[in-house]
Design a protein around this motif. Sequence first.
Motif, PDB file in Angstrom:
ATOM      1  N   GLN A   1       0.754  -1.068  -0.219  1.00 35.31           N
ATOM      2  CA  GLN A   1      -0.306   0.342   0.239  1.00 35.31           C
ATOM      3  C   GLN A   1       0.855   1.282  -0.195  1.00 35.31           C
ATOM      4  O   GLN A   1       2.534   1.131   0.352  1.00 35.31           O
TER       5      GLN A   1
ATOM      6  N   PRO B   1       5.871  -4.180   7.778  1.00 31.93           N
ATOM      7  CA  PRO B   1       5.706  -3.829   6.921  1.00 31.93           C
ATOM      8  C   PRO B   1       6.943  -2.748   7.029  1.00 31.93           C
ATOM      9  O   PRO B   1       7.179  -2.162   7.703  1.00 31.93           O
TER      10      PRO B   1
ATOM     11  N   PRO C   1       5.523  -0.600  12.341  1.00 27.08           N
ATOM     12  CA  PRO C   1       5.676  -0.463  10.753  1.00 27.08           C
ATOM     13  C   PRO C   1       6.014   0.996   9.959  1.00 27.08           C
ATOM     14  O   PRO C   1       6.857   1.979  10.434  1.00 27.08           O
TER      15      PRO C   1
ATOM     16  N   VAL D   1       5.547   3.259   6.508  1.00 26.05           N
ATOM     17  CA  VAL D   1       4.696   3.285   5.295  1.00 26.05           C
ATOM     18  C   VAL D   1       4.952   4.772   4.610  1.00 26.05           C
ATOM     19  O   VAL D   1       5.064   5.689   5.291  1.00 26.05           O
TER      20      VAL D   1
ATOM     21  N   TYR E   1       2.333  12.114  17.475  1.00 24.24           N
ATOM     22  CA  TYR E   1       1.765  10.650  16.440  1.00 24.24           C
ATOM     23  C   TYR E   1       2.264  11.923  15.170  1.00 24.24           C
ATOM     24  O   TYR E   1       1.194  12.191  14.677  1.00 24.24           O
TER      25      TYR E   1
ATOM     26  N   VAL F   1       2.228  11.698  11.342  1.00 26.11           N
ATOM     27  CA  VAL F   1       1.910  10.631   9.576  1.00 26.11           C
ATOM     28  C   VAL F   1       1.783  11.806   8.555  1.00 26.11           C
ATOM     29  O   VAL F   1       1.732  12.983   8.238  1.00 26.11           O
TER      30      VAL F   1
ATOM     31  N   GLN G   1      -5.401  16.369  15.341  1.00 24.84           N
ATOM     32  CA  GLN G   1      -4.576  16.124  14.588  1.00 24.84           C
ATOM     33  C   GLN G   1      -4.506  17.136  13.663  1.00 24.84           C
ATOM     34  O   GLN G   1      -5.995  17.184  12.319  1.00 24.84           O
TER      35      GLN G   1
ATOM     36  N   ASP H   1      -6.066  14.938   7.875  1.00 24.38           N
ATOM     37  CA  ASP H   1      -4.837  14.052   7.430  1.00 24.38           C
ATOM     38  C   ASP H   1      -4.775  14.521   6.314  1.00 24.38           C
ATOM     39  O   ASP H   1      -5.170  14.754   5.236  1.00 24.38           O
ATOM     40  N   PHE H   2      -4.224  13.615   5.492  1.00 25.51           N
ATOM     41  CA  PHE H   2      -3.153  13.305   4.149  1.00 25.51           C
ATOM     42  C   PHE H   2      -3.424  14.608   3.401  1.00 25.51           C
ATOM     43  O   PHE H   2      -3.341  15.474   2.578  1.00 25.51           O
TER      44      PHE H   2
ATOM     45  N   TYR I   1      -3.360   0.367  23.187  1.00 23.52           N
ATOM     46  CA  TYR I   1      -3.182   1.428  21.443  1.00 23.52           C
ATOM     47  C   TYR I   1      -2.084   1.534  21.042  1.00 23.52           C
ATOM     48  O   TYR I   1      -0.895   1.726  21.838  1.00 23.52           O
ATOM     49  N   ASP I   2      -2.713   1.236  19.742  1.00 22.64           N
ATOM     50  CA  ASP I   2      -0.935   2.291  18.741  1.00 22.64           C
ATOM     51  C   ASP I   2      -0.158   0.813  19.131  1.00 22.64           C
ATOM     52  O   ASP I   2       1.551   1.050  18.976  1.00 22.64           O
TER      53      ASP I   2
ATOM     54  N   ASP J   1      -8.507   0.865  16.020  1.00 25.62           N
ATOM     55  CA  ASP J   1      -9.630   2.131  16.201  1.00 25.62           C
ATOM     56  C   ASP J   1      -9.287   2.886  15.359  1.00 25.62           C
ATOM     57  O   ASP J   1      -8.797   3.375  14.534  1.00 25.62           O
TER      58      ASP J   1
ATOM     59  N   ARG K   1      -8.478   5.962  15.261  1.00 21.16           N
ATOM     60  CA  ARG K   1      -7.613   7.449  15.515  1.00 21.16           C
ATOM     61  C   ARG K   1      -6.869   7.301  14.292  1.00 21.16           C
ATOM     62  O   ARG K   1      -6.765   5.928  14.431  1.00 21.16           O
ATOM     63  N   GLY K   2      -5.687   7.939  14.144  1.00 16.34           N
ATOM     64  CA  GLY K   2      -4.819   8.022  13.235  1.00 16.34           C
ATOM     65  C   GLY K   2      -5.198   7.866  11.889  1.00 16.34           C
ATOM     66  O   GLY K   2      -5.927   8.084  11.181  1.00 16.34           O
ATOM     67  N   SER K   3      -4.027   7.856  11.008  1.00 18.43           N
ATOM     68  CA  SER K   3      -3.968   7.760  10.015  1.00 18.43           C
ATOM     69  C   SER K   3      -4.950   6.028   8.701  1.00 18.43           C
ATOM     70  O   SER K   3      -4.342   5.091  10.023  1.00 18.43           O
ATOM     71  N   ASP K   4      -5.249   5.938   8.185  1.00 16.98           N
ATOM     72  CA  ASP K   4      -5.670   4.692   7.941  1.00 16.98           C
ATOM     73  C   ASP K   4      -4.524   3.966   7.039  1.00 16.98           C
ATOM     74  O   ASP K   4      -4.570   3.238   7.099  1.00 16.98           O
ATOM     75  N   GLU K   5      -3.560   5.035   6.267  1.00 17.94           N
ATOM     76  CA  GLU K   5      -2.112   4.490   5.651  1.00 17.94           C
ATOM     77  C   GLU K   5      -1.544   2.984   7.144  1.00 17.94           C
ATOM     78  O   GLU K   5      -0.961   2.362   7.254  1.00 17.94           O
ATOM     79  N   TYR K   6      -0.818   4.591   7.971  1.00 17.13           N
ATOM     80  CA  TYR K   6      -0.846   4.419   9.296  1.00 17.13           C
ATOM     81  C   TYR K   6      -1.174   2.517   9.827  1.00 17.13           C
ATOM     82  O   TYR K   6      -0.347   2.012  10.085  1.00 17.13           O
ATOM     83  N   ASN K   7      -2.601   2.626  10.121  1.00 16.29           N
ATOM     84  CA  ASN K   7      -3.454   2.147  10.790  1.00 16.29           C
ATOM     85  C   ASN K   7      -3.319   0.822   9.736  1.00 16.29           C
ATOM     86  O   ASN K   7      -3.115  -0.869  10.216  1.00 16.29           O
ATOM     87  N   LEU K   8      -3.357   0.418   8.827  1.00 23.66           N
ATOM     88  CA  LEU K   8      -3.458  -0.416   7.957  1.00 23.66           C
ATOM     89  C   LEU K   8      -2.017  -0.969   7.786  1.00 23.66           C
ATOM     90  O   LEU K   8      -1.445  -2.651   8.101  1.00 23.66           O
ATOM     91  N   ALA K   9      -0.935  -1.196   7.890  1.00 29.92           N
ATOM     92  CA  ALA K   9       0.205  -1.349   8.140  1.00 29.92           C
ATOM     93  C   ALA K   9       0.501  -1.798   9.970  1.00 29.92           C
ATOM     94  O   ALA K   9       0.578  -3.525  10.049  1.00 29.92           O
ATOM     95  N   LEU K  10      -0.069  -1.128  10.690  1.00 27.96           N
ATOM     96  CA  LEU K  10      -0.288  -1.338  12.184  1.00 27.96           C
ATOM     97  C   LEU K  10      -1.246  -2.710  12.885  1.00 27.96           C
ATOM     98  O   LEU K  10      -0.480  -3.385  13.022  1.00 27.96           O
TER      99      LEU K  10
ATOM    100  N   GLU L   1     -10.566   0.528   8.320  1.00 28.19           N
ATOM    101  CA  GLU L   1     -11.878  -0.321   7.735  1.00 28.19           C
ATOM    102  C   GLU L   1     -12.193  -1.412   8.455  1.00 28.19           C
ATOM    103  O   GLU L   1     -12.049  -2.196   9.226  1.00 28.19           O
TER     104      GLU L   1
END
Lengths: 451, 248
Positions: free
Chosen positions: A263, A284, A305, A307, A349, A351, A378, A401-402, B147-148, B182, B184-193, B223
């Motif tokens: 990804q 990852p 991670p 990423v 945090y 990202v 955030q 974000d992003f 968490y995390d 959960d 909180r936080g980024s979609d991409e980072y959470n996918l890796a986590l 997701e």
Amino acid sequence: MHGMRLGYRFTVPALALLTILAALPLRAQDWVRTGTNLGNEKIRLAAADFKPVSADPQTPTLKAAFDATLYSDLGNAGIFDLVSKSFAPQAAPGTPQEVSLAQWAAAPANAAMLAFGSLSVANGRVVVNGWLFDTRNTANPQVLGKQYNENATEDMARTIAHRFADEIIYRLGGGINGIAETKIYFISSRSGSKEVWVMDYDGQNQHQVTHLGSISISPRVSPDNSRIAFASLGSEGWAIRMYSLELGRMVRFPGGAAGGSNQSPAWTPDGNRVAFSSSRSGDPEIWIADLNGGNLRRVTYFAGPDVSPTWNPKTGTQLAWVSGRTGLPQIYIMDQEGANIQRMTDGGYAVSPSWSPSGQFLTFSWNRKYGPGAPGGQDIYVMDIASKRWLQLTHDAGSNDFPSWSPDGRHIVFQRQVGGQTEIWSMLADGTEQHPLTQAGTNMMPNWSWK
Amino acid sequence: MNRRTRIMVPAVLLVALISLAGCKKKSEPNLTPAETAPATAAPEPTAQITAKPGSISAGDQVVLSWKTVDATDVSIDGIGKVPTTGVQTVTPSESTTYHLVAHGDGGTAEASARVVVSTPPAVAVPTNTMTAEEEFKANVQDIFYDYDTYDIRSDAQSTLSHDASYLDSHPSIKVVIGGYCDERGSDEYNLALGQNRADAAKNALVTAGIAADRIRVISYGKEKPFCSESTEECWQQNRRAGFSMDQK
């Protein structure tokens, strides 16, 4: 006597602190404004409504679309102090012969520069003549004169306005190309599944690109606008996939699927390679591959991670990315061999980095107070890479974000979640002029095209 | 004159404060033990416990979350001694009231949460009334993460060894492990986590003797969450490795 000395001791530092606090926000934004070519002085520019010079019934509609788009493009540029339409002299000049520069130079308009011209529709074509005049150079006022001739549609009227605006911005903005014709790719779930969508830089003209019916995320357009790389969920996990904008269909990316999570793709500025996160080694890590899948190699070697890589668009040899190697995610930079690793953020945090076109800055999403039970904000930040000096751009408005830089380096597009709703917003790179580009459904992960 | 007064005011206040503090210090030795007792009394503990969901079918999992303040010794009936704050999954076979007692220096606090179990007790052996899927769910339970992080918690170790022994005795079953995070936080980072979480669960099963080729891993990140409220309880529900039968 004793009491008096104490009194001074309390008062003097307090005064000094107040002085510093008052001066800080201005100075803080100045280095970003200078570094992102927003400049600290804005040119006073007027954009007259164009003069309709045809009787075709389409004329008023196309003229309205043109006028509104030109005015909005010049306002969005970030380098103009745009004269309010209510300050404009009454008669709309259609030609250089009809313009009274003195009127525009005088109060209340006080314009230093004036954009004006005419629009006509005939035989299914729209013709626009546009000029840019320097109001104080009466002897030789013309800076720019342009003619456009296109199919008579509202879309083309907007496109002509974008082109004319970009000419003006290029001429008055230090030779940097405008962004009025750029696109923003993003993810929307409006169709029922998360798909890749595209819109004009100003939020107009939104339409769906992919129809995969899965979950797709992280769209990144290639530097030549020919392909979109993104990640989709399949039965073997997440794969990097490619959509050809030229062919209008999916195309192969051989290194993109390997089970697990593949990804967050990122194009090199020459468009020949893609960096991405892959768990194929059991964790990852950041990997780099050629477009045909060749020269696949791993560049990070830490548990946890790794990423969201982004290339330095200036050099094409350095990457910024996110690593959880010390616990909470932080922003790091390294060269493409994986050496010279430098941690950029000092905690919280952090990202989703995006590297500025000039190579000087990173923008990313940072929650400096992140922790269990105490969720902080955030927000979007800009950091000068050499000094690690940073500026917070969003404040007290949802979860942000992003961020993604515009190719002119003057703008940042990002996603903002307020309550259950996530929309795409745009702002200048100093955090001013924040406005939403999408209004309905869930819209996220914007990526600004390279040109 | 005016300026001088302004400077003097804080100074006078300061002097007054210092002298007040001085007074208090001086009078302290005169206090009797009886008078000092209320000031040093330990605060009375407080306790909360929740069970989610509150009603289940036999064999389903329930997440117990509890929190105590000012307690030194906490126990839950039927479970025994537990940390002062924690989360644990249980699979009650009949309707149960989880009664928590928190002892502290300042007294005792109690709290309870009831789970209603709607069907006859589930058993961990195959019966005619359970489908293979139901039996899998009753025996292979999800694990939860802090968490995390993607470290396997001590409460998850025992769940995993139970999961492994069921899979060991049912060698034909293949399993998909989903990694979840959960909101909180980024979609991409959470996918890796989420990938790290699911891989950590897979590695634990492999270490316990389950063949790696029986296990497929997918990260869902943010997701497909189990719970969509913005509360710590809900976030805990979503930080998980979820096990399901691989039908592929």
